[in-house]
Design an enzyme around this catalytic site. Structure first.
Site, PDB file in Angstrom:
ATOM      1  CG  ASP A  42      -0.198  -0.030   2.544  1.00 25.45           C
ATOM      2  OD1 ASP A  42       1.058  -0.041   2.544  1.00 25.45           O
ATOM      3  OD2 ASP A  42      -0.863  -0.066   3.601  1.00 25.45           O
ATOM      4  CG  HIS A  43       3.505   2.477   2.938  1.00 28.25           C
ATOM      5  ND1 HIS A  43       2.409   1.874   3.482  1.00 28.25           N
ATOM      6  CD2 HIS A  43       3.986   3.329   3.891  1.00 28.25           C
ATOM      7  CE1 HIS A  43       2.229   2.328   4.719  1.00 28.25           C
ATOM      8  NE2 HIS A  43       3.159   3.214   4.981  1.00 28.25           N
ATOM      9  NE  ARG A  76       8.875   6.405   8.450  1.00 26.50           N
ATOM     10  CZ  ARG A  76       8.414   7.527   7.917  1.00 26.50           C
ATOM     11  NH1 ARG A  76       9.225   8.460   7.527  1.00 26.50           N
ATOM     12  NH2 ARG A  76       7.124   7.712   7.763  1.00 26.50           N
ATOM     13  NE  ARG A 117       2.099   9.794  12.804  1.00 32.46           N
ATOM     14  CZ  ARG A 117       2.535   8.552  12.823  1.00 32.46           C
ATOM     15  NH1 ARG A 117       3.121   8.063  11.754  1.00 32.46           N
ATOM     16  NH2 ARG A 117       2.409   7.798  13.891  1.00 32.46           N
ATOM     17  CG  ASP A 161       1.941   1.663   9.424  1.00 35.87           C
ATOM     18  OD1 ASP A 161       2.391   2.010   8.323  1.00 35.87           O
ATOM     19  OD2 ASP A 161       1.193   2.394  10.112  1.00 35.87           O
ATOM     20  CB  SER A 184       6.423   6.296  10.842  1.00 37.94           C
ATOM     21  OG  SER A 184       6.679   5.022  10.320  1.00 37.94           O
TER      22      SER A 184
END
Length: 756
Positions: free
Chosen positions: A94-95, A644, A447, A159, A642
């Protein structure tokens, strides 16, 4: 039928007994969150765990990964030595889809540009027994809610918005890839026992107010770090009046207050949603267990006794909010926006309204927004701003197309992007953004950090419900209050927008041709995972070196970060997403968004070897080439945002040895620890001021590194003077072993090598 129904049956079969044991152990009634936590311990507890103090080992039911983080998570898992994942796991693409012209063209372009990455993720998933959701299938959190989330379950995901599944009664927590790797390898997952914040909702939403406004209000109360180390549990008559997907929206944005997760107890709205999404089998099981899938009655009757903090919100009085710009906790009731905008000099012309994303892309969200879009033609209005829709899943997109919603949006000139993250994560090729002009956008995302949506530092982004975003796009004015203000239509007549209406679930049921799911091979042993050694997108990982066994001396200050430093600042998304599977390439974005305390510039720091100023990554590579370690110094809530783990792996890869800050965001601190980094906090926050630009720093006490024992830092200043400061840490014994081994994965690799 639901995915992994046997796992859900097993979880439910053991749930009551585990909850009863926990209640007896604690000697008091339990909150709902406590029930789920104690029901997912790796081994039965022998004593009550102290909130905010004790590290606890959990056994999550499942793991979910999105494509940008799955690459690094699975590159790590490939080193773990297992033939198959130990728990049900999924990958969601999806990213990597750039929002540009529209869904069809954008998806086609992404499939071509990212074919190498998609092929890698599909083959790794096939080999190790992981469910694979193809590009265009939808956003991870919406797909999880529709297919995998279940009340009383626990999951982790790579995520930060994994917490969305709390809308269906889960304890769902965002983590880094190394944590996901642990769970997929069958190891316990460690978390400090969270504190509990109770949010009591009374009354019922009405008119223009939406579930989004609840979390926008909460964000204003708690701020971006007020939920750190806590689970937020919502309850009360107001909570039960919300739809399941509305609950998901609230839990999703809990990430914006730093909360470990948020959740709601099981109720009829969740049962309705499970049945509507073809999971009547799960709904039947949950209905039978309903009395245990909520807090004990005494808790909600006297919540102040059982929660560490209590917030009450009367939904009858809740006004729509706009949060921003540049931070999701700057909450302004819509009736106050006119004066707030004037006082702060915010641009009031709305250029673009964007609805959708993982936060607000349910059928209910879109149906309420479309009720406003219909009024454009009915009242002879003209939409003043650009307008875009990002559906959350192919199931939602197909259903809203069938029900005529997309046709209505098309009539007001809207663009429908692919079922993907798109503008919410900076994957938006916005025409004119490169001019860096001051402008305002409104969106229903989660965000709104500077540069996040379109790369323009002068884009003022405000977060609101899809309903308010649609109304402001129609009006083209940030200060427009649809509850009181009128618009002048094409005939010069003043008209007022009617409040939004919509259906919680589609009257004709959900429908979809191809949801986009690809099941893994029953036996993946013969599946080959190939990574081209010359690839610019993917790179097999080399283990990080173990600690050398000595104190760290002669570290150079790489950067002293000023103010807010999110994971977006440390490792930007947007165009950098293409390198998420190539650690060396993506390390070229290390801290390029962080503001240097000494010159107020981004990506401009002093190289102590040459005395010249240059980019952060290049400066750090120079230190690494010279065999010199370095340290990063930061401010409050460092690593907010995030999950990440690239924000931890990049400095580790380039030779940064320690990160010293006033305070950390939870996920980032854990990610640093997992990668064998030192994550330290100032014992005295005022010592931040003592760090000078030309400092060389020693870290003393590592040979006696122990839980609860501060380390000493010696600051050697350029004028020949030096001073000592203390640095605290939150490492437990196991995490210290991660540091010594050079990272948690090095320990996993040895364990499985020894077992084979």
């Amino acid at each position: 039928m639901a995915f992994d129904i046997d796992l859900i049956k097993k979880t439910y079969a053991e749930f009551e007994q585990k909850v009863n044991a926990a209640r007896q152990l604690l000697g008091r009634p339990l909150t709902y969150a406590e029930k789920v936590l104690y029901a997912h311990l790796t081994t039965p507890a022998t004593r009550p765990f102290e909130r905010g103090v004790d590290y606890v080992d959990f056994a999550p039911d499942r793991v979910a990964m999105q494509d940008a983080t799955a690459q690094m998570a699975l590159l790590q898992f490939m080193q773990a030595g297992r033939d198959k994942v130990a728990v049900p796991s999924t990958v969601h693409c999806d990213h990597l889809i750039m929002a540009q012209t529209g869904a069809e063209e954008d998806l086609k372009r992404a499939n071509a540009e990212s074919k190498e990455v998609y092929d890698f993720l599909a083959s790794v998933s096939n080999k190790y027994g992981i469910g694979f959701w193809k590009p265009g299938a939808g956003i991870i959190h919406q797909v999880v809610l529709e297919n995998y989330a279940f009340p009383g379950g626990m999951m982790i995901g790579t995520d930060s918005h994994t917490v969305n599944a709390g809308g269906l009664g889960m304890i769902a927590i965002g983590v880094g890839g190394a944590d996901a790797c642990d769970v997929m390898a069958g190891l316990p997952w460690e978390l400090k026992m969270p504190k509990l914040i109770g949010v009591k909702l009374t009354g019922k939403l009405n008119g223009w107010a939406a579930p989004k406004d609840i979390i926008l209000k909460v964000a204003g109360i708690l701020t971006v770090k007020g939920g750190t180390g806590c689970i937020i549990e919502y309850f009360g008559e107001g909570a039960q009046s919300l739809s399941c997907t509305g609950k998901g929206t609230i839990c999703n944005m809990g990430a914006e207050v730093g909360a470990t997760t948020s959740t709601f107890a099981y109720d009829e709205s969740m049962s309705r949603y499970l049945r509507a999404t073809n999971r009547a089998d799960v709904a039947d099981l949950a209905d039978a267990l309903a009395e245990h899938l909520t807090a004990d009655p005494e808790v909600y009757a006297n919540p102040e006794k059982y929660f560490d903090q209590l917030i009450e919100i009367n939904l009858d009085e809740l006004e729509p909010h706009l949060n921003g710009p540049f931070t999701p906790d700057l909450a302004t009731p819509i009736s106050k926006m006119k004066e707030a905008a004037a006082a702060n000099g915010w641009p009031t012309k709305v250029e673009v309204g964007l609805i959708g994303s993982c936060t607000n892309s349910s059928y209910e969200d879109i149906s309420r927004a479309v009720s406003l879009a219909k009024q454009v033609s009915e009242k002879n209005l003209k939409t003043k701003a650009e307008f875009t829709i990002t559906p959350g899943s192919e199931q939602v997109r197909y259903t809203i197309e069938r029900d005529g919603f997309l046709e209505t949006f098309d009539k007001i000139g809207a663009t429908v992007f692919a079922n993907a993250c798109g503008p919410c994560i900076g994957m938006w090729n916005r025409v004119g953004a490169e001019k860096k002009e001051k402008n305002t956008i409104v969106h229903s995302f989660n965000r709104n950090f500077a540069k996040r949506a379109d790369g323009n530092p002068n884009t003022y982004a405000f977060v609101a419900s899809p309903e308010i975003v649609t109304a402001l796009a129609i009006a083209g004015d940030l200060t427009f209050n649809p509850m009181t203000d009128t618009l002048v239509n094409e005939d010069g007549v003043e008209v007022k927008l009617d409040p939004p209406t919509g259906d919680e679930l589609p009257v004709k049921g959900f429908a979809v041709d191809d949801p986009g799911y690809q099941a893994p091979a029953a036996d993946g042993s013969s599946v080959q995972v190939i990574v081209d050694p010359n690839s610019q997108r993917l790179q097999l990982l080399e283990p990080f070196p173990a600690w050398e066994g000595t104190d760290l001396k002669g570290l150079k200050l790489l950067i002293k970060v000023k103010g807010k430093c999110t994971t977006d600042h440390i490792s930007m998304a947007g165009p950098w997403l293409k390198y998420r599977g190539h650690l060396d390439n993506i390390s070229n974005n290390l801290l390029i968004g962080a503001v240097n305390y000494f010159n107020d510039k981004t990506d401009n720091v002093k190289n102590q070897l040459t005395g010249e100023y240059g980019p952060v990554p290049a400066t750090q590579r120079a230190y690494k080439a010279a065999g010199i370690g370095s340290i990063v110094v930061g401010d409050e809530n460092y690593g907010e945002g995030s999950s990440r783990e690239h924000a931890a792996m990049e400095p580790r890869h380039l030779g940064v040895r320690a990160v010293l800050v006033k305070s950390f965001a939870r996920i980032h601190e854990t990610n640093l620890k997992k990668q064998g980094m030192l994550a330290l906090t100032f014992a005295n926050k005022d010592d931040y001021e003592k760090i000078q630009e030309d400092d060389t720093i020693d870290i003393i006490g590592l040979t006696e590194f122990a839980p609860g024992k501060p380390l000493t830092l010696v600051l050697h200043h350029a004028d020949g003077t030096s001073e000592e400061i203390l640095a605290n840490h939150s490492y437990n014994a196991q995490q210290i072993e991660w540091f010594k081994a050079g990272g948690a994965l090095n320990i996993i690799r040895k364990q499985f090598a020894g077992n084979n």
